[in-house]
Scaffold this motif. Structure first.
Motif, PDB file in Angstrom:
ATOM      1  N   PHE A  69      29.430  47.211  11.982  1.00 21.92           N
ATOM      2  CA  PHE A  69      28.483  48.213  11.476  1.00 21.92           C
ATOM      3  C   PHE A  69      29.185  49.547  11.313  1.00 21.92           C
ATOM      4  CE2 PHE A  69      26.045  44.774  12.961  1.00 21.92           C
ATOM      5  CZ  PHE A  69      25.051  44.666  11.997  1.00 21.92           C
ATOM      6  N   GLY A  70      29.113  50.102  10.091  1.00 22.83           N
ATOM      7  CA  GLY A  70      29.775  51.362   9.775  1.00 22.83           C
ATOM      8  C   GLY A  70      31.060  51.100   9.011  1.00 22.83           C
ATOM      9  N   ALA A  71      31.147  51.633   7.789  1.00 21.90           N
ATOM     10  CA  ALA A  71      32.353  51.429   6.966  1.00 21.90           C
ATOM     11  C   ALA A  71      33.153  52.718   6.847  1.00 21.90           C
ATOM     12  CB  ALA A  71      31.978  50.883   5.588  1.00 21.90           C
ATOM     13  N   GLY A  72      33.333  53.404   7.991  1.00 14.32           N
ATOM     14  CA  GLY A  72      34.303  54.494   8.065  1.00 14.32           C
ATOM     15  C   GLY A  72      35.670  53.874   8.337  1.00 14.32           C
ATOM     16  N   PRO A  73      36.662  54.708   8.687  1.00  8.34           N
ATOM     17  CA  PRO A  73      38.002  54.169   8.934  1.00  8.34           C
ATOM     18  C   PRO A  73      38.019  53.058   9.995  1.00  8.34           C
ATOM     19  CG  PRO A  73      38.063  56.553   8.833  1.00  8.34           C
ATOM     20  CD  PRO A  73      36.622  56.173   8.754  1.00  8.34           C
ATOM     21  N   ALA A  74      37.242  53.213  11.075  1.00  8.35           N
ATOM     22  CA  ALA A  74      37.264  52.201  12.148  1.00  8.35           C
ATOM     23  C   ALA A  74      36.684  50.878  11.656  1.00  8.35           C
ATOM     24  CB  ALA A  74      36.474  52.708  13.361  1.00  8.35           C
ATOM     25  N   GLY A  75      35.528  50.940  10.988  1.00  5.20           N
ATOM     26  CA  GLY A  75      34.877  49.714  10.523  1.00  5.20           C
ATOM     27  C   GLY A  75      35.681  49.020   9.429  1.00  5.20           C
ATOM     28  N   SER A  98      21.534  49.685   9.902  1.00  5.26           N
ATOM     29  CA  SER A  98      21.092  48.854  11.025  1.00  5.26           C
ATOM     30  C   SER A  98      20.145  49.706  11.849  1.00  5.26           C
ATOM     31  CB  SER A  98      22.283  48.411  11.862  1.00  5.26           C
ATOM     32  OG  SER A  98      23.039  49.519  12.265  1.00  5.26           O
ATOM     33  N   ILE A  99      18.954  49.170  12.116  1.00  2.10           N
ATOM     34  CA  ILE A  99      17.980  50.009  12.809  1.00  2.10           C
ATOM     35  C   ILE A  99      17.686  49.505  14.212  1.00  2.10           C
ATOM     36  CG2 ILE A  99      16.832  51.152  10.879  1.00  2.10           C
ATOM     37  CD1 ILE A  99      14.792  48.923  10.871  1.00  2.10           C
ATOM     38  N   LYS A 100      17.936  48.222  14.434  1.00  2.00           N
ATOM     39  CA  LYS A 100      17.621  47.691  15.768  1.00  2.00           C
ATOM     40  C   LYS A 100      18.536  46.513  16.059  1.00  2.00           C
ATOM     41  CE  LYS A 100      13.558  45.924  18.025  1.00  2.00           C
ATOM     42  NZ  LYS A 100      13.236  44.623  17.497  1.00  2.00           N
ATOM     43  N   VAL A 142      20.879  41.785  14.288  1.00  2.00           N
ATOM     44  CA  VAL A 142      20.647  43.176  13.892  1.00  2.00           C
ATOM     45  C   VAL A 142      19.681  43.216  12.720  1.00  2.00           C
ATOM     46  CG1 VAL A 142      21.698  45.287  13.017  1.00  2.00           C
ATOM     47  CG2 VAL A 142      22.867  43.969  14.765  1.00  2.00           C
ATOM     48  N   ASP A 143      18.613  43.963  12.903  1.00  2.00           N
ATOM     49  CA  ASP A 143      17.641  44.146  11.813  1.00  2.00           C
ATOM     50  C   ASP A 143      18.114  45.281  10.934  1.00  2.00           C
ATOM     51  OD1 ASP A 143      16.124  42.255  13.016  1.00  2.00           O
ATOM     52  OD2 ASP A 143      14.761  43.685  14.007  1.00  2.00           O
ATOM     53  N   LEU A 144      18.136  45.035   9.615  1.00  2.00           N
ATOM     54  CA  LEU A 144      18.516  46.078   8.675  1.00  2.00           C
ATOM     55  C   LEU A 144      17.263  46.709   8.093  1.00  2.00           C
ATOM     56  CD1 LEU A 144      21.441  44.304   6.782  1.00  2.00           C
ATOM     57  CD2 LEU A 144      21.480  45.565   8.931  1.00  2.00           C
ATOM     58  N   ILE A 145      17.458  47.884   7.513  1.00  2.00           N
ATOM     59  CA  ILE A 145      16.304  48.652   7.033  1.00  2.00           C
ATOM     60  C   ILE A 145      15.561  47.917   5.912  1.00  2.00           C
ATOM     61  CG2 ILE A 145      17.459  50.063   5.274  1.00  2.00           C
ATOM     62  CD1 ILE A 145      15.991  52.455   6.910  1.00  2.00           C
ATOM     63  N   ASP A 146      16.265  47.007   5.205  1.00  2.00           N
ATOM     64  CA  ASP A 146      15.602  46.276   4.110  1.00  2.00           C
ATOM     65  C   ASP A 146      14.829  45.064   4.619  1.00  2.00           C
ATOM     66  OD1 ASP A 146      17.535  44.495   4.805  1.00  2.00           O
ATOM     67  OD2 ASP A 146      18.539  44.434   2.861  1.00  2.00           O
ATOM     68  N   GLY A 147      14.765  44.870   5.949  1.00  2.70           N
ATOM     69  CA  GLY A 147      13.967  43.772   6.499  1.00  2.70           C
ATOM     70  C   GLY A 147      14.789  42.530   6.804  1.00  2.70           C
ATOM     71  N   ARG A 173      21.347  55.251  17.624  1.00  2.00           N
ATOM     72  CA  ARG A 173      19.932  54.983  17.946  1.00  2.00           C
ATOM     73  C   ARG A 173      19.632  53.487  17.964  1.00  2.00           C
ATOM     74  NH1 ARG A 173      15.226  57.852  15.053  1.00  2.00           N
ATOM     75  NH2 ARG A 173      14.130  56.219  16.141  1.00  2.00           N
ATOM     76  N   TRP A 174      20.381  52.748  17.100  1.00  2.00           N
ATOM     77  CA  TRP A 174      20.190  51.296  17.024  1.00  2.00           C
ATOM     78  C   TRP A 174      20.450  50.625  18.386  1.00  2.00           C
ATOM     79  CZ3 TRP A 174      24.463  48.780  18.606  1.00  2.00           C
ATOM     80  CH2 TRP A 174      25.662  49.488  18.548  1.00  2.00           C
TER      81      TRP A 174
END
Ligand SMILES: Cc1cc2nc3c(=O)[nH]c(=O)nc-3n(C[C@H](O)[C@H](O)[C@H](O)COP(=O)(O)OP(=O)(O)OC[C@H]3O[C@@H](n4cnc5c(N)ncnc54)[C@H](O)[C@@H]3O)c2cc1C
Length: 392
Positions: A71-77, A145-147, A157-162, A310-311
């Motif tokens: 989760f997260g597509a910055g340099p680490a992801g 990812s919200i939860k 992992v639940d994504l915001i699009d359901g 928050r997730w």
């Protein structure tokens, strides 16, 4: 720009002018801005998601379950994704915004190994994206990812699009978002005079300049002591009436002895001015009720960051007081050792949930640099292998 898509921006003052721009007729119910895609398709006042969908960027996951979700597509992801997929793990990379993370917003990264002339954040990110795609990573953009929940040790992992992503292991690389000044036009001066955080690499750029540092915490204090070696003058702008409550004693003592550091108490920046790049700022003193303009080309905002975690609420993942994920040996020390019941000895980047690893800025006490985020992304994959080997 963040996603390396070239585009023309044409200001439109009236509908007749708009009609001259396109070959086909604009429907009467269209609202500005109108976006024309490379295919010629027109979109009326679209949001980012609509543009991304029409560019074919929003795809469905190819698998129901993956070896590793990132989760997260910055340099680490991105780094974790490249290493995971290149080492044979089925990998999904989920990003809520654009590829590149904070690094993607940098106009030139000068301290990343192998690029003596620097590289723009977008270019670095785009190269990494291509590498990830080459190794078969499933990249899901504009999905937050919200939860998260751990079921039979797998992460769901639940994504915001359901939709839900399931994986045997997970690398969390959701980074931080720096606090801003909350001023009009602030984004306009990003990297053109206004910088978030202050690293040693920027100090050399400020030779003989008058530099402003916003904030009175340790990161601001350290930055002031670093910048004063290069800059003509360093002004710390702080809202409070003293530094004792926010700054470590040793930093405070050192700051008080340096001639070219001044501190403006009860003050905040209330306006930014410039034609393109930053040229001048307004500082308002809340006690005297006065506003003064200062010419400057450098404002460093060191008022802290907020981790995107928050997730992780209610998952059992131990976080520090600010919300950063605690990993490795730190989990066994005070005060974090009391926040969970250790049933295993965590690897360096392992969280208190054995199948969940963290890399980059999101980690408690991380270095906050592109190179360290990239390094941790790669290392996290090694620990994922250890975990999978042991449990599957
Ligand atoms: C303007 C600027 C310039 C910088 N310049 C330099 C430099 O020159 N040299 C240097 O070494 N460092 C620099 N840094 C610091 C460096 O960019 C960071 O240390 C690095 O980007 C951290 O990488 P990361 O992958 O850990 O996190 P981030 O870069 O923060 O990436 C996290 C990603 O996760 C995504 N995300 C967040 N929440 C969710 C969620 N719930 N679901 C899905 N995705 C999510 C975000 O959208 C983001 O793309 C700079 C930072 C900034 C802001």
């Amino acid at each position: 720009m963040r996603s390396v898509v070239t585009f023309d921006w044409v200001p439109v003052t009236n509908i007749d002018f708009l009609r001259t721009l396109f070959v086909q007729d604009i429907p009467f119910d269209f609202i500005l801005p109108v976006v024309e895609l490379p295919t010629g398709k027109l979109l009326s006042n679209p949001d980012i998601e609509t543009i991304a969908r029409n560019l074919g960027w929003i795809t469905k996951p190819r698998n129901v379950e993956y070896d590793v979700s990132i989760f997260g597509a910055g340099p680490a992801g991105l780094s974790a994704a490249v290493y995971a997929a290149s080492e044979g793990l089925s990998t999904v990379l989920v990003e809520r915004e654009a590829i590149g993370g904070q690094a993607g917003t940098s106009s030139r990264i000068e301290n990343y190994l192998g690029f003596p002339n620097g590289i723009t954040g977008t270019e670095l990110a785009e190269r990494a994206r291509q590498q990830a795609v080459k190794f078969g990573v499933d990249i899901l953009l504009i999905r937050e990812s919200i939860k998260a929940a751990f079921v039979d040790s797998k992460i769901h992992v639940d994504l915001i699009d359901g939709s839900t992503i399931i994986a045997k292991a997970n690398i969390s690389a959701t980074g931080v978002i720096y606090r801003k000044l909350d001023l009009n036009d602030e984004d306009k001066y990003l990297d053109l005079g206004v910088y978030y955080g202050a690293g040693s690499s920027e100090a050399a750029l400020c030779a003989n300049e008058h530099v402003f540092i916003v904030g009175g915490g340790n990161s601001a204090g350290q930055a002031a002591l670093n910048f004063c070696k290069h800059a003509k003058k360093v002004t710390m702008v702080i809202r409070g009436s003293g530094l004792e409550a926010t700054l470590s004693y040793y930093l405070l003592k050192r700051i008080q002895t340096v001639n070219n550091i001044e501190v403006l108490f009860d003050s905040k920046i209330t306006a930014l001015h410039g034609n393109g790049a930053l040229q001048e700022i307004t500082i308002t003193n809340s006690v005297m009720q006065t506003s003064t303009n200062y010419p400057t080309r450098f404002v460093f905002v060191c008022i802290g960051g907020k981790p995107n975690t928050r997730w992780a609420e209610n998952t059992g993942i131990v976080r520090d007081a600010a919300g950063y994920l605690v990993t490795g040996a730190d989990l066994l020390k005070s005060p974090f050792a009391n926040d969970w019941k250790p049933t295993f000895t965590p690897d360096f980047l392992q969280t208190s949930i054995p199948s969940c690893f963290a890399a980059g800025d999101i980690r408690h006490d991380s270095v906050k640099r592109v190179a360290s985020a990239v390094g941790e992304g790669a290392m996290a994959v090694t620990f994922v292998h250890h975990f999978l080997h042991k449990h599957y």
